[in-house]
Design a protein around this motif. Structure first.
Motif, PDB file in Angstrom:
ATOM      1  N   ILE A 111      81.304  57.653  67.050  1.00 32.09           N
ATOM      2  CA  ILE A 111      80.380  56.542  67.339  1.00 32.09           C
ATOM      3  C   ILE A 111      79.913  55.951  66.009  1.00 32.09           C
ATOM      4  N   THR A 112      79.757  54.644  65.964  1.00 36.13           N
ATOM      5  CA  THR A 112      79.167  54.020  64.781  1.00 36.13           C
ATOM      6  C   THR A 112      77.664  54.254  64.833  1.00 36.13           C
ATOM      7  N   MET A 113      77.085  54.580  63.692  1.00 38.11           N
ATOM      8  CA  MET A 113      75.650  54.863  63.677  1.00 38.11           C
ATOM      9  C   MET A 113      74.855  53.608  64.026  1.00 38.11           C
ATOM     10  N   PRO A 114      73.966  53.690  65.035  1.00 37.36           N
ATOM     11  CA  PRO A 114      73.115  52.530  65.320  1.00 37.36           C
ATOM     12  C   PRO A 114      72.235  52.228  64.107  1.00 37.36           C
ATOM     13  N   VAL A 115      71.991  50.958  63.879  1.00 44.83           N
ATOM     14  CA  VAL A 115      71.216  50.567  62.697  1.00 44.83           C
ATOM     15  C   VAL A 115      69.842  51.238  62.695  1.00 44.83           C
ATOM     16  N   SER A 116      69.260  51.412  63.894  1.00 44.78           N
ATOM     17  CA  SER A 116      67.897  51.976  63.925  1.00 44.78           C
ATOM     18  C   SER A 116      67.829  53.404  63.396  1.00 44.78           C
ATOM     19  N   ASN A 117      68.958  54.110  63.328  1.00 44.31           N
ATOM     20  CA  ASN A 117      68.904  55.474  62.788  1.00 44.31           C
ATOM     21  C   ASN A 117      68.692  55.507  61.269  1.00 44.31           C
ATOM     22  N   ARG A 118      68.931  54.350  60.623  1.00 42.41           N
ATOM     23  CA  ARG A 118      68.768  54.303  59.163  1.00 42.41           C
ATOM     24  C   ARG A 118      67.374  54.759  58.739  1.00 42.41           C
ATOM     25  N   VAL A 119      66.400  54.417  59.567  1.00 39.24           N
ATOM     26  CA  VAL A 119      65.012  54.708  59.206  1.00 39.24           C
ATOM     27  C   VAL A 119      64.787  56.228  59.056  1.00 39.24           C
ATOM     28  N   GLN A 120      65.595  57.013  59.781  1.00 41.92           N
ATOM     29  CA  GLN A 120      65.413  58.463  59.698  1.00 41.92           C
ATOM     30  C   GLN A 120      65.833  59.022  58.339  1.00 41.92           C
ATOM     31  N   ALA A 121      66.561  58.213  57.575  1.00 47.27           N
ATOM     32  CA  ALA A 121      66.959  58.656  56.236  1.00 47.27           C
ATOM     33  C   ALA A 121      65.900  58.300  55.199  1.00 47.27           C
ATOM     34  N   GLU A 122      64.834  57.651  55.652  1.00 48.37           N
ATOM     35  CA  GLU A 122      63.763  57.299  54.707  1.00 48.37           C
ATOM     36  C   GLU A 122      62.811  58.475  54.579  1.00 48.37           C
ATOM     37  N   VAL A 123      62.714  58.949  53.373  1.00 48.28           N
ATOM     38  CA  VAL A 123      62.016  60.196  53.120  1.00 48.28           C
ATOM     39  C   VAL A 123      60.905  59.934  52.109  1.00 48.28           C
ATOM     40  N   PRO A 124      59.725  60.527  52.316  1.00 51.95           N
ATOM     41  CA  PRO A 124      58.666  60.350  51.316  1.00 51.95           C
ATOM     42  C   PRO A 124      59.149  60.895  49.966  1.00 51.95           C
ATOM     43  N   VAL A 125      58.908  60.132  48.917  1.00 49.08           N
ATOM     44  CA  VAL A 125      59.390  60.522  47.595  1.00 49.08           C
ATOM     45  C   VAL A 125      58.848  61.913  47.238  1.00 49.08           C
ATOM     46  N   GLY A 126      59.726  62.779  46.808  1.00 51.31           N
ATOM     47  CA  GLY A 126      59.319  64.117  46.384  1.00 51.31           C
ATOM     48  C   GLY A 126      59.279  65.140  47.507  1.00 51.31           C
ATOM     49  N   HIS A 128      60.512  67.839  50.231  1.00 54.76           N
ATOM     50  CA  HIS A 128      61.640  68.761  50.370  1.00 54.76           C
ATOM     51  C   HIS A 128      62.323  68.455  51.706  1.00 54.76           C
ATOM     52  N   VAL A 129      63.644  68.354  51.680  1.00 56.58           N
ATOM     53  CA  VAL A 129      64.396  67.966  52.884  1.00 56.58           C
ATOM     54  C   VAL A 129      65.162  69.161  53.434  1.00 56.58           C
ATOM     55  N   PHE A 130      65.022  69.418  54.728  1.00 54.16           N
ATOM     56  CA  PHE A 130      65.802  70.466  55.406  1.00 54.16           C
ATOM     57  C   PHE A 130      66.775  69.757  56.341  1.00 54.16           C
ATOM     58  N   ALA A 131      68.060  69.846  56.050  1.00 59.49           N
ATOM     59  CA  ALA A 131      69.044  69.170  56.904  1.00 59.49           C
ATOM     60  C   ALA A 131      68.958  69.729  58.318  1.00 59.49           C
ATOM     61  N   ASN A 132      69.098  68.857  59.292  1.00 56.08           N
ATOM     62  CA  ASN A 132      68.941  69.246  60.699  1.00 56.08           C
ATOM     63  C   ASN A 132      70.298  69.653  61.282  1.00 56.08           C
ATOM     64  N   PRO A 133      70.512  70.940  61.562  1.00 58.06           N
ATOM     65  CA  PRO A 133      71.823  71.348  62.071  1.00 58.06           C
ATOM     66  C   PRO A 133      72.068  70.888  63.507  1.00 58.06           C
ATOM     67  N   ALA A 134      71.004  70.450  64.186  1.00 57.50           N
ATOM     68  CA  ALA A 134      71.133  70.149  65.611  1.00 57.50           C
ATOM     69  C   ALA A 134      70.808  68.702  65.955  1.00 57.50           C
ATOM     70  N   GLY A 135      70.552  67.885  64.937  1.00 51.87           N
ATOM     71  CA  GLY A 135      70.180  66.504  65.247  1.00 51.87           C
ATOM     72  C   GLY A 135      70.198  65.656  64.006  1.00 51.87           C
ATOM     73  N   LEU A 142      55.977  68.245  52.558  1.00 49.95           N
ATOM     74  CA  LEU A 142      55.233  67.539  51.509  1.00 49.95           C
ATOM     75  C   LEU A 142      54.125  68.456  51.034  1.00 49.95           C
ATOM     76  N   GLU A 143      53.921  68.434  49.731  1.00 51.93           N
ATOM     77  CA  GLU A 143      52.909  69.341  49.215  1.00 51.93           C
ATOM     78  C   GLU A 143      52.252  68.723  47.998  1.00 51.93           C
ATOM     79  N   ASP A 144      50.946  68.811  47.910  1.00 50.72           N
ATOM     80  CA  ASP A 144      50.283  68.546  46.637  1.00 50.72           C
ATOM     81  C   ASP A 144      49.041  69.421  46.527  1.00 50.72           C
ATOM     82  N   ALA A 145      48.497  69.444  45.321  1.00 54.33           N
ATOM     83  CA  ALA A 145      47.404  70.377  45.058  1.00 54.33           C
ATOM     84  C   ALA A 145      46.156  70.006  45.858  1.00 54.33           C
ATOM     85  N   ALA A 166      66.775  77.232  59.924  1.00 55.20           N
ATOM     86  CA  ALA A 166      67.598  76.672  58.843  1.00 55.20           C
ATOM     87  C   ALA A 166      66.772  76.426  57.588  1.00 55.20           C
ATOM     88  N   GLY A 167      65.750  77.226  57.376  1.00 48.77           N
ATOM     89  CA  GLY A 167      65.060  77.132  56.088  1.00 48.77           C
ATOM     90  C   GLY A 167      63.565  76.892  56.161  1.00 48.77           C
TER      91      GLY A 167
END
Ligand code: ATP
Ligand code: MG
Length: 416
Positions: A111-126, A128-135, A142-145, A166-167
Motif C-alpha cells: 500500500i502507498t503510505m497515506p499522506v496523513s501518516n507523515r505527521v506520525q514521523a514528526e518527533v519532538p526534537v531531542g 528518544h524514539v522507540f520503533a513500533n514493532p506492531a504499528g 521526553l525528559e528534562d531537568a 521493545a524498550g
C-alpha cells in the motif's frame, strides 16, 4: 533514590465517554508492578491539548515520571504529540528513521503510505524514539531537568504491549538503578468473610512494610495479596506469606492463582478418583466449574441435576419419606442425594447441593439463601448448612464454591 513510582495519563474522548474501557492503564499497572514500579496515580483526559498539558504538569510535579497512551495517531483528534512538545518547549521535526519505518510498514502490505501518516514521523526534537514493532506511531520519551520524563505510547492496546517490551520498560527501569523486580505472593481463601479474615491477621499488617498487604474479596472468597515494590526481595515476601498462611490455614485453598475448581480437580487427579455430583439449586454450576478445564474426564464421572422432587427420587433414590419428613432442602436430602449420585456413578467421592436460590420459595425456617451441602470421600462424609446472602445468581455461585471447598477439605485433611 525514592521508590520507583510513576503516574499514568490515558488520553481519549472515547475513554471519558465510556465507549472504550481503559484497558491500557490496567495492563500497564500489572506490567509495571511485576517490574517493581508502582503506579501512584492514574488520570484520563480527553483529546484536548490544554487538558493533556495540565494533567501532565500535575503528574510530573508529583512523581517526575509519566506514561501516556493515546492520541499519537494520524488524525486531527490526535493531539498528544504537539501538546507534549509544546509543554517541553520543543519543536517538532520530521525524523527520517521514523518516516522510513512507517513507509516500510505500508510497503510490505503493498500500500502507498497515506499522506496523513507523515505527521506520525514528526518527533519532538531531542526525544528518544522507540520503533513500533506492531504499528506506525513510535513511542517517545521526553525528559528534562525541570519537568522530568514523559513517555508517550499510542492508544492501540497491542501496540502498547509490543512497545513496552521493545524498550520502553527497560528505559523506565534504568531510572531506578537499584530496582528489584516486584515480588508478590497470594493466599486464596474461601469460606471466611473479609472482616473475619482481617480480624485474624490485623496485628501482622503494620509490620509487613515495605511489603504491601491487600485484601481482595470476591464471591469466590478473599485473596490476600502481598506485594513488594522493588524494595523487598522474594524471600521476605515468601516468609511473610508463611506467617499469614499459618493464621489462615483452614481457609486457604491455594498459594498460586488457580481457581478452586482447578485446585480440586488437580487433587482428584492426583488421588486417581472420580467425583459424582448431585445438584439441585446450582442447576449444573458445580459440573460446569469442574469441567471448565480440558481433560476433566480424568476426575469428573457424572453430574446429575435433579431439580424436581421426582427426579431426586427416581435419579438419585432419595426416598419419598425423606423428602416428606425433612423437605427437599435438608441435611437428610443432601446426604441421600450424595449417596444416590455416588451409587449411580460408582464413584468414590461426591458433592450434593440442595437449597433455596430465590427470589421466591423461601419460608420462615428456610429463607432464600438456605443451602445444604454434603460431600464425601470414601466413607468420610460431611454435611453443612449455609445461609448465603444476595441474589439468585449470588446464592448459586456461593453454593457451588462452598461445595467445591467442602470436598477439597475432606480430600486434603490430614489423615488421622
Ligand atoms: P494510532 O497510532 O493507531 O492511531 P493512537 O495513539 O492515535 O493510535 P487512539 O487513536 O487514541 O490511539 O486509539 C486507538 C485505538 O485504541 C482506539 O480504538 C481506542 O479506542 C483504543 N484505545 C485508546 N486508548 C485506550 C486505552 N487507554 N485502553 C484501551 N484502548 C484504548
Ligand atoms: Mg484517541
Amino acid at each position: 533514590m525514592s521508590a520507583a513510582a510513576v503516574e499514568i495519563v490515558t488520553i481519549g474522548n472515547e475513554l471519558l465517554r465510556g465507549d472504550t474501557v481503559d484497558g491500557n492503564a490496567a495492563w500497564l499497572g500489572r506490567r509495571l508492578a511485576d517490574a517493581g514500579i508502582r503506579v501512584a496515580r492514574r488520570a484520563t483526559v480527553g483529546d484536548d491539548a490544554a487538558a493533556i498539558q495540565a494533567a501532565l504538569r500535575d503528574a510530573l510535579a508529583r512523581t517526575g515520571t509519566v506514561l501516556c497512551t493515546g492520541g499519537l495517531g494520524p488524525t486531527s483528534d490526535d493531539l498528544t504529540r504537539p501538546a507534549v512538545a509544546a509543554l517541553y518547549g520543543r519543536a517538532l521535526a520530521a525524523d527520517p528513521g521514523v518516516l522510513a519505518h512507517i513507509e516500510r510498514r505500508f510497503a510490505v502490505r503493498g500500500i502507498t503510505m497515506p499522506v496523513s501518516n507523515r505527521v506520525q514521523a514528526e518527533v519532538p526534537v531531542g526525544a528518544h524514539v522507540f520503533a513500533n514493532p506492531a504499528g506506525t506511531a513510535p513511542a517517545l520519551a521526553l525528559e528534562d531537568a525541570a519537568l522530568g520524563a514523559t513517555l508517550l505510547l499510542p492508544g492501540v492496546p497491542h501496540e502498547v504491549r509490543a512497545l513496552m517490551d521493545a524498550g520502553v520498560l527497560d528505559w523506565l527501569r534504568a531510572r531506578w538503578p537499584a530496582l528489584k523486580a516486584g515480588e508478590s505472593a497470594v493466599l486464596r481463601t474461601t469460606g471466611i468473610s473479609e472482616s473475619a479474615l482481617f480480624d485474624r491477621v490485623l496485628d501482622l499488617v503494620p509490620g509487613a512494610a515495605p511489603v504491601e498487604v491487600a485484601f481482595l474479596p470476591a464471591w469466590t472468597g478473599v485473596d490476600v495479596r502481598l506485594t513488594s515494590w522493588g524494595e523487598a526481595d522474594a524471600a521476605r515476601v515468601t516468609a511473610l506469606a508463611d506467617v499469614f498462611a499459618a493464621r489462615l490455614d483452614a481457609w486457604i485453598y491455594t498459594r498460586d492463582e488457580r481457581d478452586l475448581a482447578v485446585v480440586l480437580g488437580d487433587a482428584l487427579r492426583e488421588r486417581g478418583i472420580h467425583v459424582a455430583l448431585a445438584e439441585s439449586c446450582t442447576g449444573g454450576l458445580l459440573a460446569k466449574r469442574l469441567t471448565d478445564e480440558g481433560g476433566a474426564s480424568a476426575y469428573v464421572h457424572a453430574g446429575i441435576v435433579a431439580y424436581h422432587n421426582d427426579a431426586k427420587r427416581r435419579l438419585l433414590g432419595v426416598s419419598a419419606d425423606t423428602l416428606r419428613t425433612h423437605g427437599a432442602v435438608s441435611e437428610a436430602t443432601a446426604r441421600a442425594m450424595l449417596a444416590g449420585a455416588r451409587r449411580a456413578a460408582d464413584a468414590s467421592c461426591g458433592i450434593a447441593v440442595t437449597g433455596v436460590a430465590g427470589p421466591g420459595g423461601g419460608s420462615a425456617d428456610k429463607p432464600v439463601g438456605t443451602v445444604w451441602i454434603a460431600a464425601s470421600v470414601e466413607d468420610v462424609e460431611e454435611a453443612q448448612l449455609f445461609r448465603f446472602p444476595g441474589s439468585r445468581d449470588a446464592v448459586r455461585q456461593f453454593a457451588a464454591q462452598a461445595g467445591l471447598r467442602l470436598l477439597h477439605r475432606l480430600l486434603t485433611r490430614p489423615q488421622p
